[in-house]
Design a protein around this motif. Structure first.
Motif, PDB file in Angstrom:
ATOM      1  N   GLN A 102       0.829  -1.193   0.000  1.00 34.45           N
ATOM      2  CA  GLN A 102       0.000   0.000   0.000  1.00 34.45           C
ATOM      3  C   GLN A 102       0.874   1.258   0.000  1.00 34.45           C
ATOM      4  O   GLN A 102       1.917   1.279   0.659  1.00 34.45           O
ATOM      5  CB  GLN A 102      -0.890  -0.006   1.257  1.00 34.45           C
ATOM      6  N   ILE A 103       0.456   2.238  -0.754  1.00 32.36           N
ATOM      7  CA  ILE A 103       1.147   3.537  -0.731  1.00 32.36           C
ATOM      8  C   ILE A 103       0.118   4.625  -0.441  1.00 32.36           C
ATOM      9  O   ILE A 103      -0.938   4.671  -1.076  1.00 32.36           O
ATOM     10  CB  ILE A 103       1.838   3.843  -2.082  1.00 32.36           C
ATOM     11  N   ILE A 104       0.428   5.464   0.543  1.00 34.90           N
ATOM     12  CA  ILE A 104      -0.416   6.626   0.808  1.00 34.90           C
ATOM     13  C   ILE A 104       0.438   7.865   0.535  1.00 34.90           C
ATOM     14  O   ILE A 104       1.557   7.965   1.046  1.00 34.90           O
ATOM     15  CB  ILE A 104      -0.910   6.646   2.273  1.00 34.90           C
ATOM     16  N   THR A 105      -0.063   8.754  -0.288  1.00 34.11           N
ATOM     17  CA  THR A 105       0.683   9.979  -0.596  1.00 34.11           C
ATOM     18  C   THR A 105      -0.177  11.180  -0.217  1.00 34.11           C
ATOM     19  O   THR A 105      -1.348  11.254  -0.602  1.00 34.11           O
ATOM     20  CB  THR A 105       1.035  10.044  -2.093  1.00 34.11           C
ATOM     21  N   ARG A 106       0.409  12.080   0.567  1.00 30.92           N
ATOM     22  CA  ARG A 106      -0.322  13.290   0.967  1.00 30.92           C
ATOM     23  C   ARG A 106       0.456  14.507   0.517  1.00 30.92           C
ATOM     24  O   ARG A 106       1.683  14.563   0.662  1.00 30.92           O
ATOM     25  CB  ARG A 106      -0.501  13.341   2.488  1.00 30.92           C
ATOM     26  N   ILE A 107      -0.274  15.457  -0.004  1.00 25.93           N
ATOM     27  CA  ILE A 107       0.361  16.695  -0.440  1.00 25.93           C
ATOM     28  C   ILE A 107       0.018  17.816   0.534  1.00 25.93           C
ATOM     29  O   ILE A 107      -1.152  18.001   0.898  1.00 25.93           O
ATOM     30  CB  ILE A 107      -0.090  17.038  -1.883  1.00 25.93           C
ATOM     31  N   TYR A 108       1.048  18.496   0.994  1.00 25.13           N
ATOM     32  CA  TYR A 108       0.897  19.663   1.864  1.00 25.13           C
ATOM     33  C   TYR A 108       1.378  20.884   1.086  1.00 25.13           C
ATOM     34  O   TYR A 108       1.825  20.757  -0.045  1.00 25.13           O
ATOM     35  CB  TYR A 108       1.721  19.469   3.147  1.00 25.13           C
ATOM     36  N   ASP A 109       1.329  22.064   1.719  1.00 28.13           N
ATOM     37  CA  ASP A 109       1.743  23.299   1.035  1.00 28.13           C
ATOM     38  C   ASP A 109       3.141  23.199   0.438  1.00 28.13           C
ATOM     39  O   ASP A 109       3.371  23.561  -0.701  1.00 28.13           O
ATOM     40  CB  ASP A 109       1.715  24.482   2.017  1.00 28.13           C
ATOM     41  N   THR A 110       4.080  22.717   1.265  1.00 28.08           N
ATOM     42  CA  THR A 110       5.486  22.796   0.847  1.00 28.08           C
ATOM     43  C   THR A 110       6.166  21.442   0.718  1.00 28.08           C
ATOM     44  O   THR A 110       7.344  21.370   0.411  1.00 28.08           O
ATOM     45  CB  THR A 110       6.297  23.620   1.874  1.00 28.08           C
ATOM     46  N   TYR A 111       5.449  20.385   1.008  1.00 27.15           N
ATOM     47  CA  TYR A 111       6.107  19.079   0.915  1.00 27.15           C
ATOM     48  C   TYR A 111       5.128  17.966   0.566  1.00 27.15           C
ATOM     49  O   TYR A 111       3.909  18.138   0.629  1.00 27.15           O
ATOM     50  CB  TYR A 111       6.844  18.749   2.228  1.00 27.15           C
ATOM     51  N   VAL A 112       5.702  16.837   0.190  1.00 29.32           N
ATOM     52  CA  VAL A 112       4.903  15.644  -0.085  1.00 29.32           C
ATOM     53  C   VAL A 112       5.317  14.570   0.919  1.00 29.32           C
ATOM     54  O   VAL A 112       6.499  14.448   1.267  1.00 29.32           O
ATOM     55  CB  VAL A 112       5.064  15.181  -1.553  1.00 29.32           C
ATOM     56  N   GLU A 113       4.328  13.853   1.428  1.00 20.99           N
ATOM     57  CA  GLU A 113       4.583  12.778   2.391  1.00 20.99           C
ATOM     58  C   GLU A 113       4.155  11.462   1.745  1.00 20.99           C
ATOM     59  O   GLU A 113       3.049  11.361   1.214  1.00 20.99           O
ATOM     60  CB  GLU A 113       3.766  13.028   3.661  1.00 20.99           C
ATOM     61  N   ILE A 114       5.041  10.487   1.774  1.00 16.99           N
ATOM     62  CA  ILE A 114       4.753   9.199   1.126  1.00 16.99           C
ATOM     63  C   ILE A 114       4.952   8.075   2.131  1.00 16.99           C
ATOM     64  O   ILE A 114       6.003   7.987   2.776  1.00 16.99           O
ATOM     65  CB  ILE A 114       5.694   8.979  -0.081  1.00 16.99           C
ATOM     66  N   GLU A 115       3.945   7.243   2.282  1.00 17.37           N
ATOM     67  CA  GLU A 115       4.079   6.069   3.150  1.00 17.37           C
ATOM     68  C   GLU A 115       3.994   4.816   2.287  1.00 17.37           C
ATOM     69  O   GLU A 115       3.051   4.662   1.511  1.00 17.37           O
ATOM     70  CB  GLU A 115       2.958   6.047   4.195  1.00 17.37           C
ATOM     71  N   VAL A 116       4.978   3.954   2.424  1.00 17.92           N
ATOM     72  CA  VAL A 116       4.968   2.661   1.725  1.00 17.92           C
ATOM     73  C   VAL A 116       4.818   1.584   2.798  1.00 17.92           C
ATOM     74  O   VAL A 116       5.649   1.482   3.704  1.00 17.92           O
ATOM     75  CB  VAL A 116       6.250   2.456   0.894  1.00 17.92           C
ATOM     76  N   ILE A 117       3.741   0.831   2.696  1.00 15.47           N
ATOM     77  CA  ILE A 117       3.363  -0.067   3.797  1.00 15.47           C
ATOM     78  C   ILE A 117       3.227  -1.506   3.314  1.00 15.47           C
ATOM     79  O   ILE A 117       2.585  -1.777   2.297  1.00 15.47           O
ATOM     80  CB  ILE A 117       1.994   0.391   4.389  1.00 15.47           C
ATOM     81  N   ASP A 118       3.867  -2.427   4.039  1.00 10.69           N
ATOM     82  CA  ASP A 118       3.582  -3.844   3.790  1.00 10.69           C
ATOM     83  C   ASP A 118       3.202  -4.496   5.110  1.00 10.69           C
ATOM     84  O   ASP A 118       3.524  -3.986   6.177  1.00 10.69           O
ATOM     85  CB  ASP A 118       4.790  -4.546   3.140  1.00 10.69           C
ATOM     86  N   HIS A 119       2.493  -5.610   5.021  1.00 13.47           N
ATOM     87  CA  HIS A 119       2.101  -6.340   6.227  1.00 13.47           C
ATOM     88  C   HIS A 119       2.876  -7.646   6.292  1.00 13.47           C
ATOM     89  O   HIS A 119       2.348  -8.683   6.675  1.00 13.47           O
ATOM     90  CB  HIS A 119       0.582  -6.545   6.241  1.00 13.47           C
ATOM     91  N   GLY A 120       4.131  -7.586   5.881  1.00 13.67           N
ATOM     92  CA  GLY A 120       4.968  -8.783   5.802  1.00 13.67           C
ATOM     93  C   GLY A 120       5.717  -9.069   7.088  1.00 13.67           C
ATOM     94  O   GLY A 120       5.246  -8.770   8.184  1.00 13.67           O
ATOM     95  N   LYS A 121       6.934  -9.596   6.911  1.00 18.34           N
ATOM     96  CA  LYS A 121       7.609 -10.174   8.080  1.00 18.34           C
ATOM     97  C   LYS A 121       8.277  -9.151   9.001  1.00 18.34           C
ATOM     98  O   LYS A 121       8.676  -9.499  10.110  1.00 18.34           O
ATOM     99  CB  LYS A 121       8.616 -11.221   7.628  1.00 18.34           C
ATOM    100  N   GLY A 122       8.385  -7.910   8.558  1.00 14.95           N
ATOM    101  CA  GLY A 122       8.958  -6.887   9.434  1.00 14.95           C
ATOM    102  C   GLY A 122      10.479  -6.950   9.525  1.00 14.95           C
ATOM    103  O   GLY A 122      11.104  -7.883   9.022  1.00 14.95           O
ATOM    104  N   ILE A 123      11.047  -5.926  10.156  1.00 13.95           N
ATOM    105  CA  ILE A 123      12.510  -5.830  10.260  1.00 13.95           C
ATOM    106  C   ILE A 123      12.915  -6.022  11.715  1.00 13.95           C
ATOM    107  O   ILE A 123      12.376  -5.363  12.602  1.00 13.95           O
ATOM    108  CB  ILE A 123      13.008  -4.455   9.768  1.00 13.95           C
ATOM    109  N   GLU A 124      13.869  -6.921  11.944  1.00 14.84           N
ATOM    110  CA  GLU A 124      14.295  -7.209  13.305  1.00 14.84           C
ATOM    111  C   GLU A 124      15.131  -6.062  13.875  1.00 14.84           C
ATOM    112  O   GLU A 124      14.880  -5.586  14.964  1.00 14.84           O
ATOM    113  CB  GLU A 124      15.114  -8.496  13.307  1.00 14.84           C
TER     114      GLU A 124
END
Lengths: 116, 149
Positions: B66-88
């Motif tokens: 999943q990717i969520i992208t939000r636009i604000y006045d001066t910047y862009v915020e991007i979240e890249v999300i997986d529901h996998g095994k995670g990082i130790e």
């Protein structure tokens, strides 16, 4: 994305095209490794004129082929590097092992100067 | 700061979706009128985050990224999300040249590329809980205004 490779003596010249990401990396790796099975190839020039995008998957591909070529005492050169590719290559420190030239001809001349 | 626009994208964890994902985020972020270099930086960082989700998060092609992208006045915020095994060990994973998959000829430079090309990178992950990479890129900073003068 691959075709039109050329030989100039012991130099293999391969143009890379399109986008080199994780998806394309396997194909490029297999293609190059098949060509490099020919032991008479000593140097590799990768022409990046038509490569528009690369991420860190490309770094892995370049380092792997460098290992093969350096065992043969050869050089790996890249030519026609655009700004985006340059940023990724510089960040990864790849210029310490790959030589960058403006054109394929400059790379061929560079290799010949060193090998004479 | 107020969100000016937002988009959500979901796709299967298949490597052929990497180019689609980075192009889609870049097209959405174009609303902020970024320079070509800023857009390319975003594309490269998204490509790294999505590749990580596919190779390291899931290791199989039938899960959703999943990717969520939000636009604000001066910047862009991007979240890249997986529901996998995670990082130790997140700190170790972020180190340049570290890779858990050297046999795949991975360079271990993914997080370094994200950190270099974006202004902020936050990694939220735990074993078995998946991974969220949150990145911010400021668009149109002072340096750019000077360049245009």
């Amino acid at each position: 994305m691959l075709a039109d490779w050329k030989r100039k003596g012991d130099i293999l010249i391969v143009p890379l095209k399109g986008e080199l990401d994780h998806h394309q990396a396997d194909k490029v790796r297999d293609f190059l490794d098949r060509l490099l099975e020919d032991a008479s190839i000593r140097h590799l020039i990768l022409d990046l004129s038509d490569l528009f995008f690369m991420d860190s998957s490309g770094i892995g591909v370049f380092i792997g082929r460098y290992k093969t070529i350096s065992k043969r005492g050869g050089q790996v050169c890249i030519t026609n590097v655009n700004t985006q590719l340059h940023k990724v290559l510089e960040l990864s420190g790849l210029y310490r092992i790959l030589k960058k030239y403006d054109t394929v001809q400059h790379a061929v001349d560079g290799i010949r100067r060193v090998s004479v | 700061m107020k969100v000016k626009n937002e988009m959500r994208l979901e796709f299967l964890s298949r490597s052929q979706n990497e180019s689609f994902a980075r192009a889609a985020v870049a097209a959405f972020a174009a609303q902020l009128d970024p320079t070509l270099e800023e857009i390319t930086d975003i594309k490269t960082a998204v490509s790294e985050a999505v590749t990580n989700a596919i190779i390291h998060g899931y290791e199989n092609p039938n899960e959703m990224v999943q990717i969520i992208t939000r636009i604000y006045d001066t910047y862009v915020e991007i979240e890249v999300i997986d529901h996998g095994k995670g990082i130790e060990d997140i700190e170790l994973a972020r180190q340049p040249l570290y890779t858990s998959k050297p046999e795949l000829e991975r360079s271990g430079m993914g997080f370094t590329v994200m950190e270099t090309f974006m202004d902020q990178v936050e990694v939220i992950s735990a074993p078995g809980q998946g991974t969220k990479v949150r990145m911010i890129k400021y668009i149109g900073n002072e340096e750019r205004e000077t360049e245009r003068e």
